[in-house]
Scaffold this motif. Sequence first.
Motif, mmCIF file in Angstrom:
data_model
loop_
_atom_site.group_PDB
_atom_site.id
_atom_site.type_symbol
_atom_site.label_atom_id
_atom_site.label_comp_id
_atom_site.label_asym_id
_atom_site.label_seq_id
_atom_site.Cartn_x
_atom_site.Cartn_y
_atom_site.Cartn_z
ATOM 1 N N LEU A 148 0.807 -1.212 0.000
ATOM 2 C CA LEU A 148 0.000 0.000 0.000
ATOM 3 C C LEU A 148 0.841 1.263 0.000
ATOM 4 N N MET A 149 1.819 1.350 0.873
ATOM 5 C CA MET A 149 2.540 2.607 1.050
ATOM 6 C C MET A 149 3.412 2.949 -0.144
ATOM 7 N N GLY A 211 -6.605 -2.066 -1.304
ATOM 8 C CA GLY A 211 -6.537 -1.596 -2.685
ATOM 9 C C GLY A 211 -7.338 -2.466 -3.637
ATOM 10 N N LEU A 212 -7.206 -3.776 -3.505
ATOM 11 C CA LEU A 212 -7.951 -4.688 -4.377
ATOM 12 C C LEU A 212 -9.460 -4.525 -4.193
ATOM 13 N N VAL A 277 -9.544 -1.685 7.475
ATOM 14 C CA VAL A 277 -9.777 -2.600 6.348
ATOM 15 C C VAL A 277 -11.089 -3.345 6.541
ATOM 16 N N PHE A 278 -11.346 -3.801 7.757
ATOM 17 C CA PHE A 278 -12.584 -4.535 8.019
ATOM 18 C C PHE A 278 -13.806 -3.619 7.866
ATOM 19 N N ARG A 279 -13.664 -2.336 8.198
ATOM 20 C CA ARG A 279 -14.754 -1.385 7.972
ATOM 21 C C ARG A 279 -15.058 -1.269 6.472
ATOM 22 N N LEU A 280 -14.016 -1.218 5.654
ATOM 23 C CA LEU A 280 -14.239 -1.141 4.209
ATOM 24 C C LEU A 280 -14.947 -2.395 3.706
ATOM 25 N N ASP A 414 -7.015 5.540 2.847
ATOM 26 C CA ASP A 414 -7.218 4.215 3.426
ATOM 27 C C ASP A 414 -7.996 4.266 4.737
ATOM 28 N N GLN A 415 -8.870 5.266 4.873
ATOM 29 C CA GLN A 415 -9.753 5.362 6.030
ATOM 30 C C GLN A 415 -11.172 5.603 5.525
ATOM 31 N N PRO A 416 -12.028 4.582 5.559
ATOM 32 C CA PRO A 416 -13.384 4.767 5.020
ATOM 33 C C PRO A 416 -14.133 5.861 5.767
#
Length: 437
Positions: A148-149, A211-212, A277-280, A414-416
């Motif tokens: 990601l970074m 990202g995916l 990530v789990f929130r997304l 990267d923060q929904p």
Amino acid sequence: MTEIDATSINAGEVEALAVDGLRWLLSVAREDEGEGIGWSIRASDADLDPLLYNGTAGVIPVLLEAWRHFGDDSYADAARRAARYLAAAVESWEDASLYFGRTGMALVLRAVYDELGDTAAGAAADRALELVRATRGDGERWGDLYELMGGNAGIGLGALLCGADDLAVSAVESYTRTAEATAHGVRWQHRPGASGRMHHISHGTLGIVYGLAAVGHAAGRADLVELALAGAADVVSRDEDGPDGFLVPHSDPQHRPDLVQRHNYGWCHGPAGDAQVFRLLRDLTGDPVWPALADRCWHTVTHSGLPKRLRPGFWDNNGRCCGTAGVLALACDRIAEQGDSPAFAEALVADLAARATRDADGARWSNVEHRATPSGLEPQTGWAMGSAGIVRELLRHVRISRGGAPAYAFAWPDQPAPRSQATDPIRPAGPDVDVAS
């Protein structure tokens, strides 16, 4: 929940601390060779840094945040001037990535265009993405980092948020050809020659999952979303704090065990980032497994002892990447989405207030290297380890504590956005934030 010895601090005091942090940031800005301004990583460093991670691109979002929060055009003017420096840096900076290169610069320049109508910033954002397209070395990746970074996942995510959907899909499709099957899913090597495999959002599997999933959902590519879910399954299988909590090691085999602790709790390599990530995945799939996992992450974070510094090296960072400000970001998301008690967030804020250095120059924060003497490090300016990332979260906390909207002026990639604010979980509508009185 962890009991924390922290005095209460009201919203007005937090806001005053944020103002002092902004004052210090502006005091250490330096003019570039043109008409712009920029920041070095530390005030004593000779060279300006353009990057999202710890340089000028990471400072601009807090200026936009301050402009919206206070309605003070001086912050917008500073953001415009910083965008001039950033636009010039696009031409000479060679890295293409989200946090360390042109993709992150493009994202911030696009925000300056969207928020302030700065057409030069918009043109520079387009130019940055044009150069990203032109510098893909082997047709698969842009450099050694592959996460990601610094790699494809971040470039795909940043391109998506800039509206370059074709580039976004092209960037993440390579993960379909490089996934390593495991007993429970898939994973990836974060750089050539690395023996260990990292698991979390910054350099590991979950960052690639983000990202995916984001690109795959936006592009209608079910195969990319399925691959993301397989990556998440591999990480979930490594949990060591169930059934109530969620804690996965930094890496397997352990990367740099002489330097890196086995377990971390922040955004970069711990459950504070895993939960994002789990929130997304919750928003994209509607599967109840993902909010349950986000809750388990939060259980582990709030029972870990932080922000107390329980032992040398346990919690030595105040910043957004590896420290207290990154946990505060998730705490405020939970208040906004689920009506969580504000007590833990308030304790985090009180800890940040207690650790600030405040004087006639303003406020800033020093991190700690417990293996060095003296252990206090020089304050940094940027998003990752510095004042910009901290002040941005303090301002949002003030707004939420006053009943205001939880949206940021610049949504971090990267923060929904909190569900109540997101018309689209990947590309929500622009912020609707009342200027504080």
